[in-house]
Design a protein around this motif. Sequence first.
Motif, mmCIF file in Angstrom:
data_model
loop_
_atom_site.group_PDB
_atom_site.id
_atom_site.type_symbol
_atom_site.label_atom_id
_atom_site.label_comp_id
_atom_site.label_asym_id
_atom_site.label_seq_id
_atom_site.Cartn_x
_atom_site.Cartn_y
_atom_site.Cartn_z
ATOM 1 N N SER A 82 65.657 -116.529 23.098
ATOM 2 C CA SER A 82 65.251 -115.592 24.154
ATOM 3 C C SER A 82 64.445 -114.449 23.540
ATOM 4 O O SER A 82 64.198 -114.428 22.338
ATOM 5 C CB SER A 82 66.500 -115.006 24.826
ATOM 6 O OG SER A 82 67.086 -114.047 23.961
ATOM 7 N N ASP A 83 64.114 -113.470 24.363
ATOM 8 C CA ASP A 83 63.359 -112.313 23.856
ATOM 9 C C ASP A 83 64.162 -111.502 22.829
ATOM 10 O O ASP A 83 63.606 -110.776 22.027
ATOM 11 C CB ASP A 83 62.946 -111.397 25.012
ATOM 12 C CG ASP A 83 61.760 -111.973 25.752
ATOM 13 O OD1 ASP A 83 61.079 -112.855 25.185
ATOM 14 O OD2 ASP A 83 61.526 -111.567 26.908
ATOM 15 N N PRO A 132 60.696 -114.543 18.468
ATOM 16 C CA PRO A 132 59.488 -114.215 19.215
ATOM 17 C C PRO A 132 58.621 -115.435 19.536
ATOM 18 O O PRO A 132 57.832 -115.412 20.472
ATOM 19 C CB PRO A 132 58.742 -113.253 18.289
ATOM 20 C CG PRO A 132 59.801 -112.670 17.410
ATOM 21 C CD PRO A 132 60.787 -113.770 17.207
ATOM 22 N N HIS A 188 59.937 -118.179 20.462
ATOM 23 C CA HIS A 188 60.787 -118.963 21.378
ATOM 24 C C HIS A 188 60.984 -120.387 20.851
ATOM 25 O O HIS A 188 60.891 -121.370 21.601
ATOM 26 C CB HIS A 188 60.223 -118.958 22.806
ATOM 27 C CG HIS A 188 60.042 -117.563 23.335
ATOM 28 N ND1 HIS A 188 61.093 -116.690 23.510
ATOM 29 C CD2 HIS A 188 58.937 -116.868 23.677
ATOM 30 C CE1 HIS A 188 60.636 -115.524 23.945
ATOM 31 N NE2 HIS A 188 59.327 -115.611 24.046
ATOM 32 N N ARG A 241 56.201 -112.052 14.523
ATOM 33 C CA ARG A 241 55.589 -111.414 15.704
ATOM 34 C C ARG A 241 54.073 -111.571 15.649
ATOM 35 O O ARG A 241 53.418 -111.758 16.677
ATOM 36 C CB ARG A 241 55.969 -109.944 15.767
ATOM 37 C CG ARG A 241 57.434 -109.732 16.088
ATOM 38 C CD ARG A 241 57.662 -108.464 16.918
ATOM 39 N NE ARG A 241 59.054 -108.360 17.296
ATOM 40 C CZ ARG A 241 59.964 -107.655 16.623
ATOM 41 N NH1 ARG A 241 59.608 -106.981 15.552
ATOM 42 N NH2 ARG A 241 61.214 -107.622 17.023
#
Length: 453
Positions: free
Chosen positions: A56-57, A61, A63, A432
Amino acid sequence: MGKPTGFMEVARMENPYRDEATRLRDFEDLHIAQPTDVRQAQASRCMNCGVPFCQSDFGCPLHNLIPEWNDLLYRGREREALERLLVTAPFPEFTGRVCPALCEKACNLESEALTNRDNELYLIETGFEKGWVQPRIPCKRTGRRVAVVGSGPAGLATADLLNRLGHAVTVIERADRAGGLLMYGIPSMKLPKAVVERRIQLMEAEGVRFLLNTEAGPGILSEYDAVALCGGAKKPRVLNVEGVFAVDYLTAATKAVLSGSEPVISARGKNVVVVGGGDTGNDCVGTALRQGCVSVVQLEMMPAPPVDRLPGNPWPEWPRTLRTDYGQLEALHRQGADPRIYETTVRRLLPGAIETVKLRGFDPIPGTEQVLPCDLMLIAAGFVGCEESTAAAFGAKCTQRGTLMPEDGSHHLRENLFSAGDMRTGQSLVVRALADGRAAAMEIHNWLGGKEA
Ligand SMILES: Cc1cc2nc3c(=O)[nH]c(=O)nc-3n(C[C@H](O)[C@H](O)[C@H](O)COP(=O)(O)OP(=O)(O)OC[C@H]3O[C@@H](n4cnc5c(N)ncnc54)[C@H](O)[C@@H]3O)c2cc1C
Ligand code: SF4
């Protein structure tokens, strides 16, 4: 799911570090990879939670489909596990080594979390070893040309996805080797440079063109259908005293390791002070120890974080707790003490020494001055955004945070110009930057009128 009772039967086991005395003698990989049976047993611990926070968030990042590939790994279906991993993860050989594993901090098993990062690394390295990772060349080309400025993780992820979608991609990099901070920043013992070069060669075989030693200028806006600025955010925070910036020092160290020569800036025989208690500072500590420094300390302005989570920082948030990283462990081994000195900053340089002072908040406390031996001061005090000169050359305006973040939060700056990675978000993490690069690639693809090739 993996094995329903796996998490109760098998204890968490990360890839262990090589012992300090051995690893301090070289710049080789810090970790010892574990064999198939260990990784399968570790994968069996996944509970396939109804709500998998790991993907998840709060967690990964990218997923990544973590419960799916852990299940396949547990069942010995490694090739399928790798295929599921590669659906979302462009370069697991990087994240499997340097990711702080946000997914593990969000795992329902909390401190006994799955070893997703090590499992991911095992899958991709097995894939390379067994020849499953081959160039994936798009079967159709769109005829559209995209330039990506910068070959860090954001640039590589943008280029990789756009190439897969059929566009002709050129990556323009000013350094002599591709990889951005993966090459010149993150030290070799955390990420061996042969691993970065292996991926670049694979991308070249897939059709991505790399122009090295090349400064990108605005002329490329008319040469290409779209341009993605992925120039990073390496502008260092400047202090009131002069020192060597951490990235310059770490770059010199990697260049020396790669060429087998003495580094241009070396800690050998010196008392080293690292200003900045974070991850970059830790990399400087580990590097200085390997180069043969006499002593190393790390100054941190903030108080030491708590050992356990505070009530305002509950699971599954990232735990803001005390971490002792590999370099600090090595300093502990060599010097008998943690190198970090908290709530302290440097006040002035003296011949062969520095004067420090204790802080309350950001205010110096009179009478707490101390003199520390110092022949090399490394500044790892954080980053304040991207290079304004690159932004200005492309007619783009930086935000107050020194980033190229479009006002609408997208990746589209104007006309055919886009931004991604640290240049858009500020200094962050490899994972990220990868996620941001992939998001930018999809926006560019759609802007080019994209249907999948
Ligand atoms: C010392 C250090 C250690 C780190 N360790 C970790 C870690 O362990 N784990 C983690 O997750 N993150 C880590 N990070 C953070 C991570 O490396 C960055 O968040 C990530 O690399 C950002 O990727 P990027 O592609 O946006 O930018 P970068 O990696 O900075 O790449 C930008 C590239 O653009 C090039 N460039 C810029 N302008 C131009 C131009 N005009 N023309 C041509 N080329 C240009 C630069 O030369 C550079 O190669 C670390 C950072 C540092 C500084
Ligand atoms: S990339 Fe990082 S956060 Fe995502 S699955 Fe791998 S280790 Fe976890």
